[in-house]
Design a protein around this motif. Structure first.
Motif, PDB file in Angstrom:
ATOM      1  N   ALA A 191      55.175  59.501   7.082  1.00  0.00           N
ATOM      2  CA  ALA A 191      54.492  60.927   7.337  1.00  0.00           C
ATOM      3  C   ALA A 191      53.636  60.578   8.441  1.00  0.00           C
ATOM      4  CB  ALA A 191      53.629  61.127   6.051  1.00  0.00           C
ATOM      5  N   VAL A 192      52.844  59.390   8.556  1.00  0.00           N
ATOM      6  CA  VAL A 192      52.104  59.300   9.816  1.00  0.00           C
ATOM      7  C   VAL A 192      52.954  59.265  11.214  1.00  0.00           C
ATOM      8  CG1 VAL A 192      50.580  57.438  10.759  1.00  0.00           C
ATOM      9  CG2 VAL A 192      50.306  57.852   8.301  1.00  0.00           C
ATOM     10  N   GLN A 193      53.916  58.635  11.045  1.00  0.00           N
ATOM     11  CA  GLN A 193      54.961  58.634  12.100  1.00  0.00           C
ATOM     12  C   GLN A 193      55.269  60.157  12.552  1.00  0.00           C
ATOM     13  OE1 GLN A 193      58.121  55.880  11.528  1.00  0.00           O
ATOM     14  NE2 GLN A 193      57.426  54.147  12.372  1.00  0.00           N
ATOM     15  N   LYS A 203      54.216  62.080  16.027  1.00  0.00           N
ATOM     16  CA  LYS A 203      55.095  62.612  16.916  1.00  0.00           C
ATOM     17  C   LYS A 203      54.735  64.013  16.949  1.00  0.00           C
ATOM     18  CE  LYS A 203      59.264  59.503  16.292  1.00  0.00           C
ATOM     19  NZ  LYS A 203      60.343  59.131  15.713  1.00  0.00           N
ATOM     20  N   ILE A 204      54.520  64.861  15.971  1.00  0.00           N
ATOM     21  CA  ILE A 204      54.336  66.156  16.220  1.00  0.00           C
ATOM     22  C   ILE A 204      53.054  66.372  16.917  1.00  0.00           C
ATOM     23  CG2 ILE A 204      53.436  68.091  14.944  1.00  0.00           C
ATOM     24  CD1 ILE A 204      55.170  67.154  12.534  1.00  0.00           C
ATOM     25  N   VAL A 205      51.965  65.518  16.614  1.00  0.00           N
ATOM     26  CA  VAL A 205      50.869  65.562  17.559  1.00  0.00           C
ATOM     27  C   VAL A 205      51.265  65.245  18.993  1.00  0.00           C
ATOM     28  CG1 VAL A 205      48.590  64.458  18.091  1.00  0.00           C
ATOM     29  CG2 VAL A 205      49.485  65.111  15.714  1.00  0.00           C
ATOM     30  N   GLN A 206      51.941  64.219  19.303  1.00  0.00           N
ATOM     31  CA  GLN A 206      52.378  64.231  20.843  1.00  0.00           C
ATOM     32  C   GLN A 206      53.238  65.221  21.279  1.00  0.00           C
ATOM     33  OE1 GLN A 206      54.567  60.522  20.789  1.00  0.00           O
ATOM     34  NE2 GLN A 206      52.760  59.118  20.847  1.00  0.00           N
ATOM     35  N   ARG A 207      54.048  65.790  20.416  1.00  0.00           N
ATOM     36  CA  ARG A 207      54.647  67.002  20.806  1.00  0.00           C
ATOM     37  C   ARG A 207      53.741  68.105  21.471  1.00  0.00           C
ATOM     38  NH1 ARG A 207      58.950  69.212  17.060  1.00  0.00           N
ATOM     39  NH2 ARG A 207      57.283  69.680  15.994  1.00  0.00           N
ATOM     40  N   GLU A 208      52.987  68.297  20.643  1.00  0.00           N
ATOM     41  CA  GLU A 208      51.953  69.591  20.764  1.00  0.00           C
ATOM     42  C   GLU A 208      51.224  69.080  22.144  1.00  0.00           C
ATOM     43  OE1 GLU A 208      51.551  72.281  18.923  1.00  0.00           O
ATOM     44  OE2 GLU A 208      52.975  71.707  17.777  1.00  0.00           O
ATOM     45  N   ILE A 209      50.748  67.909  22.193  1.00  0.00           N
ATOM     46  CA  ILE A 209      49.856  67.715  23.354  1.00  0.00           C
ATOM     47  C   ILE A 209      50.897  67.388  24.513  1.00  0.00           C
ATOM     48  CG2 ILE A 209      48.459  65.681  24.278  1.00  0.00           C
ATOM     49  CD1 ILE A 209      47.677  65.190  21.403  1.00  0.00           C
ATOM     50  N   ASP A 210      52.054  67.085  24.556  1.00  0.00           N
ATOM     51  CA  ASP A 210      52.984  66.777  25.656  1.00  0.00           C
ATOM     52  C   ASP A 210      54.260  67.699  25.421  1.00  0.00           C
ATOM     53  OD1 ASP A 210      53.710  65.648  27.867  1.00  0.00           O
ATOM     54  OD2 ASP A 210      54.233  63.752  27.005  1.00  0.00           O
ATOM     55  N   PRO A 211      54.187  68.608  26.226  1.00  0.00           N
ATOM     56  CA  PRO A 211      55.450  69.619  26.123  1.00  0.00           C
ATOM     57  C   PRO A 211      56.526  68.859  26.925  1.00  0.00           C
ATOM     58  CG  PRO A 211      53.573  70.973  27.221  1.00  0.00           C
ATOM     59  CD  PRO A 211      53.290  69.237  26.752  1.00  0.00           C
ATOM     60  N   GLU A 231      54.108  53.884   0.112  1.00  0.00           N
ATOM     61  CA  GLU A 231      53.676  53.134   1.508  1.00  0.00           C
ATOM     62  C   GLU A 231      54.515  53.659   2.545  1.00  0.00           C
ATOM     63  OE1 GLU A 231      53.264  49.148   1.057  1.00  0.00           O
ATOM     64  OE2 GLU A 231      51.545  49.199  -0.406  1.00  0.00           O
ATOM     65  N   ARG A 232      55.906  53.638   2.370  1.00  0.00           N
ATOM     66  CA  ARG A 232      56.895  53.913   3.234  1.00  0.00           C
ATOM     67  C   ARG A 232      56.909  55.385   3.662  1.00  0.00           C
ATOM     68  NH1 ARG A 232      62.449  50.483   1.526  1.00  0.00           N
ATOM     69  NH2 ARG A 232      61.437  48.569   1.856  1.00  0.00           N
ATOM     70  N   VAL A 233      56.995  56.130   2.743  1.00  0.00           N
ATOM     71  CA  VAL A 233      56.561  57.869   2.719  1.00  0.00           C
ATOM     72  C   VAL A 233      55.528  58.099   3.763  1.00  0.00           C
ATOM     73  CG1 VAL A 233      56.226  60.027   1.553  1.00  0.00           C
ATOM     74  CG2 VAL A 233      58.048  58.317   0.846  1.00  0.00           C
TER      75      VAL A 233
END
Length: 156
Positions: free
Chosen positions: A128-130, A134-142, A122-124
């Motif tokens: 992983a979701v977090q 964050k990766i998605v946000q980084r991709e979306i927001d440079p 569950e923690r992993v």
């Protein structure tokens, strides 16, 4: 030495005394002596019988003592065997109980390990979701990417 009337009187008195003794006293004396001899002989015979009976009694007592000792030894052996059986049964019961307790403990350990694995998954998964968000946000927001890199640089 004249034989006179006194001597004859004394001889006659002595003869009467001997006759009276032989007729009336002597049979009673011999009878009493014979009875006494019989009593003494009976007593000696009784003593011999008593000695023989004592030897028999001693032999019987020794035999009874020997049998009693043998029975005591048998009883002690039986008691020792029973004690050994009880100890063996107690050991077997203890080993069985230890096996049961060990199985229960192993089941408990396995269950705890399973719960720990599930919590870890569950923690992993949450991490992983977090990380993915964050990766998605980084991709979306440079611009956020630049901020994230700055944060990482300050942490290092």
């Amino acid at each position: 030495m004249d034989i006179n009337a006194t001597l004859i009187g004394e001889m006659l008195s002595f003869a009467i005394l001997i006759g009276f003794t032989v007729k009336f006293i002597w049979p009673n004396l011999t009878k009493a002596i014979e009875e006494r001899q019989l009593k003494i002989a009976d007593g000696l015979n009784a003593a011999e019988r008593a000695r023989a009976e004592l030897k028999d009694a001693d032999a019987k007592v020794a035999d009874e003592i020997r049998r009693a000792r043998q029975q005591a030894a048998e009883i002690i052996d039986k008691a020792q065997q029973q004690a050994n059986q009880i100890l063996d049964k107690a050991r077997a019961d203890a080993v069985a109980e230890i096996g049961r307790q060990k199985a229960v403990a192993q089941d408990e350990i396995a269950s705890m390990a399973q719960r720990a694995r599930e919590e870890l998954r569950e923690r992993v998964g949450a991490l992983a979701v977090q990380g993915a968000s964050k990766i998605v946000q980084r991709e979306i927001d440079p611009a956020a990417h630049k901020v994230l890199l700055d944060q990482l640089a300050t942490e290092i």
